[in-house]
Design a protein around this motif. Structure first.
Motif, PDB file in Angstrom:
ATOM      1  N   THR A  83       0.821  -1.218   0.000  1.00 55.27           N
ATOM      2  CA  THR A  83       0.000   0.000   0.000  1.00 55.27           C
ATOM      3  C   THR A  83       0.852   1.264   0.000  1.00 55.27           C
ATOM      4  N   ALA A  84       2.156   1.111  -0.292  1.00 57.64           N
ATOM      5  CA  ALA A  84       3.063   2.250  -0.185  1.00 57.64           C
ATOM      6  C   ALA A  84       2.902   3.246  -1.320  1.00 57.64           C
ATOM      7  N   LEU A  85       2.427   2.771  -2.493  1.00 58.44           N
ATOM      8  CA  LEU A  85       2.319   3.614  -3.664  1.00 58.44           C
ATOM      9  C   LEU A  85       0.862   3.885  -4.003  1.00 58.44           C
ATOM     10  N   LEU A  95      20.402   5.257   3.187  1.00 62.72           N
ATOM     11  CA  LEU A  95      19.090   5.287   3.814  1.00 62.72           C
ATOM     12  C   LEU A  95      18.540   3.867   3.903  1.00 62.72           C
ATOM     13  N   TRP A  96      18.144   3.484   5.111  1.00 61.44           N
ATOM     14  CA  TRP A  96      17.517   2.179   5.335  1.00 61.44           C
ATOM     15  C   TRP A  96      16.248   2.393   6.140  1.00 61.44           C
ATOM     16  N   SER A  97      15.209   1.614   5.816  1.00 54.48           N
ATOM     17  CA  SER A  97      13.916   1.781   6.483  1.00 54.48           C
ATOM     18  C   SER A  97      13.558   0.532   7.268  1.00 54.48           C
ATOM     19  N   THR A  98      13.007   0.737   8.443  1.00 53.50           N
ATOM     20  CA  THR A  98      12.779  -0.377   9.366  1.00 53.50           C
ATOM     21  C   THR A  98      11.674  -1.318   8.911  1.00 53.50           C
ATOM     22  N   ALA A  99      10.765  -0.869   8.030  1.00 58.21           N
ATOM     23  CA  ALA A  99       9.678  -1.725   7.562  1.00 58.21           C
ATOM     24  C   ALA A  99       9.972  -2.330   6.192  1.00 58.21           C
ATOM     25  N   ASP A 100      11.240  -2.338   5.810  1.00 58.65           N
ATOM     26  CA  ASP A 100      11.642  -2.953   4.542  1.00 58.65           C
ATOM     27  C   ASP A 100      11.589  -4.469   4.697  1.00 58.65           C
ATOM     28  N   VAL A 101      10.775  -5.137   3.883  1.00 59.16           N
ATOM     29  CA  VAL A 101      10.648  -6.588   4.004  1.00 59.16           C
ATOM     30  C   VAL A 101      11.812  -7.321   3.348  1.00 59.16           C
ATOM     31  N   ALA A 102      12.589  -6.640   2.504  1.00 55.02           N
ATOM     32  CA  ALA A 102      13.657  -7.301   1.762  1.00 55.02           C
ATOM     33  C   ALA A 102      15.040  -7.105   2.373  1.00 55.02           C
ATOM     34  N   LEU A 103      15.257  -6.015   3.066  1.00 49.58           N
ATOM     35  CA  LEU A 103      16.587  -5.687   3.603  1.00 49.58           C
ATOM     36  C   LEU A 103      16.519  -5.529   5.111  1.00 49.58           C
ATOM     37  N   GLY A 104      17.291  -6.354   5.821  1.00 50.85           N
ATOM     38  CA  GLY A 104      17.280  -6.327   7.271  1.00 50.85           C
ATOM     39  C   GLY A 104      18.309  -5.384   7.865  1.00 50.85           C
ATOM     40  N   GLU A 105      18.331  -5.362   9.184  1.00 47.14           N
ATOM     41  CA  GLU A 105      19.168  -4.400   9.904  1.00 47.14           C
ATOM     42  C   GLU A 105      20.639  -4.792   9.905  1.00 47.14           C
ATOM     43  N   ARG A 141      21.087   6.976   7.596  1.00 43.12           N
ATOM     44  CA  ARG A 141      19.802   7.549   7.989  1.00 43.12           C
ATOM     45  C   ARG A 141      18.781   6.418   8.061  1.00 43.12           C
ATOM     46  N   VAL A 142      18.175   6.238   9.231  1.00 39.24           N
ATOM     47  CA  VAL A 142      17.183   5.191   9.445  1.00 39.24           C
ATOM     48  C   VAL A 142      15.800   5.821   9.429  1.00 39.24           C
ATOM     49  N   LEU A 143      14.936   5.312   8.556  1.00 41.21           N
ATOM     50  CA  LEU A 143      13.577   5.823   8.439  1.00 41.21           C
ATOM     51  C   LEU A 143      12.638   4.838   9.127  1.00 41.21           C
ATOM     52  N   ASP A 144      12.118   5.238  10.244  1.00 43.21           N
ATOM     53  CA  ASP A 144      11.294   4.344  11.065  1.00 43.21           C
ATOM     54  C   ASP A 144       9.910   4.157  10.449  1.00 43.21           C
ATOM     55  N   GLY A 145       9.536   2.896  10.260  1.00 46.41           N
ATOM     56  CA  GLY A 145       8.194   2.586   9.796  1.00 46.41           C
ATOM     57  C   GLY A 145       7.961   2.738   8.308  1.00 46.41           C
ATOM     58  N   VAL A 146       8.986   3.095   7.551  1.00 47.45           N
ATOM     59  CA  VAL A 146       8.850   3.267   6.099  1.00 47.45           C
ATOM     60  C   VAL A 146       9.140   1.933   5.416  1.00 47.45           C
ATOM     61  N   TRP A 164       9.797   0.894  -0.338  1.00 46.06           N
ATOM     62  CA  TRP A 164       9.625   1.836  -1.439  1.00 46.06           C
ATOM     63  C   TRP A 164       9.866   3.259  -0.953  1.00 46.06           C
ATOM     64  N   ILE A 165      11.071   3.514  -0.503  1.00 45.12           N
ATOM     65  CA  ILE A 165      11.399   4.785   0.149  1.00 45.12           C
ATOM     66  C   ILE A 165      11.206   5.987  -0.768  1.00 45.12           C
ATOM     67  N   PRO A 166      11.676   5.994  -2.017  1.00 45.08           N
ATOM     68  CA  PRO A 166      11.494   7.195  -2.843  1.00 45.08           C
ATOM     69  C   PRO A 166      10.035   7.561  -3.055  1.00 45.08           C
ATOM     70  N   ASP A 167       9.149   6.568  -3.071  1.00 43.31           N
ATOM     71  CA  ASP A 167       7.722   6.829  -3.247  1.00 43.31           C
ATOM     72  C   ASP A 167       7.060   7.261  -1.951  1.00 43.31           C
ATOM     73  N   GLU A 168       7.451   6.606  -0.863  1.00 40.20           N
ATOM     74  CA  GLU A 168       6.776   6.816   0.416  1.00 40.20           C
ATOM     75  C   GLU A 168       7.366   7.969   1.218  1.00 40.20           C
TER      76      GLU A 168
END
Length: 277
Positions: free
Chosen positions: A172-174, A219-229, A246-251, A254-258
């Motif tokens: 639902t990110a896009l 940039l890494w996002s905590t809700a990324d299902v493909a890339l872990g911490e 830079r850690v984006l919490d809850g993103v 699809w960071i560029p879109d979201e």
């Protein structure tokens, strides 16, 4: 614009003031240059000139048939060839997903061409390879890549039932209209096979990959299902230059879109530290 490199013709979205600092943006799978449109609007407003190509396999006239044509050296060569055609001796480089992998490889192998790197979602290849081998969480997250390498079967699964699975990849990110832009591109004849050939031709730089020696933001996002911490946290070990995580919490992935504002801010902040008078 269209740029011809040998027998291949690439579609490139160019925008912003021609006198602005040049920024090349590389999209990932299964997207197109359209994935950057919110980010480039912000970068252009800040005075930057942006170039977002539909990469090899994604531009309809840059779709060679052999899997080997999609190896990382060829993808890096495309970036440099496009820059040459645009008259860019050096440029700022931004990449997301597979585009980030190509951006890392370009910065590693041609540091003199890259003024600054902003990598989104995918960490340095050595950090990712380590995580894939040593971190069970990352191994689980990356299982989909094996399925994508199954010639024919992967296409059938992704395109079955009016590309339902392909649409579901975005969650639902896009907005729906953006999903349809990418799905329409991927459902053109030969397009999805060409995009999947990136996975089938994959040759990671791996554990021996050299550090990046250009200023870098990741940039890494905590809700990324493909890339872990695990890989994200280890990325700093492979950058021999000014670096920021830079850690984006809850993103989501699809960071560029979201989160286009966060991406644009990261790019602008990185460039501000590297532009020479």
């Amino acid at each position: 614009m269209e740029i011809q490199l040998g027998e291949l013709v690439f579609d490139v979205v160019a925008s912003g003031p021609e006198s602005g600092e040049p920024v090349v943006l590389l999209h990932g799978f299964p997207q197109t240059a359209h994935s950057w449109h919110r980010v480039t609007t912000l970068l252009n407003a800040a005075g930057l000139r942006t170039y977002a190509p539909n990469q090899r396999g994604y531009s309809p006239r840059a779709r060679p048939a052999e899997v080997s044509d999609y190896g990382v050296p060829n993808l890096v060569g495309d970036v440099l060839g496009l820059a040459d055609a645009l008259g860019l001796d050096s440029f700022h480089l931004v990449g997301h997903d597979w585009g980030a992998a190509v951006a890392w490889a370009t910065a590693i192998t041609h540091p003199g061409r890259v003024r600054a790197l902003t990598a989104v979602s995918v960490p340095h290849p050595a950090a990712f390879t380590w995580a894939l081998k040593e971190d069970p969480d990352q191994a689980r997250r990356s299982e989909y890549m094996k399925a994508f390498r199954a010639v024919g079967k992967a296409e059938d699964v992704l395109l079955d039932n009016d590309a339902a699975y392909l649409r579901a990849v975005f969650g639902t990110a896009l907005p729906l209209e953006d999903v349809e832009v990418h799905v329409n591109a991927m459902t053109q004849p030969g397009a999805l096979t060409a995009a999947l050939n990136w996975y089938r031709a994959e040759r990671r730089l791996g554990d021996t990959a050299e550090p990046v020696r250009v200023p870098t933001t990741y940039l890494w996002s905590t809700a990324d299902v493909a890339l872990g911490e695990a890989g994200a946290r280890r990325c700093a070990e492979f950058v021999d230059a000014p670096y920021e995580l830079r850690v984006l919490d809850g993103v989501s992935h699809w960071i560029p879109d979201e989160a286009p504002e966060e991406v644009a801010h990261a790019v602008l902040s990185r460039i501000a530290g590297t532009v020479t008078p």
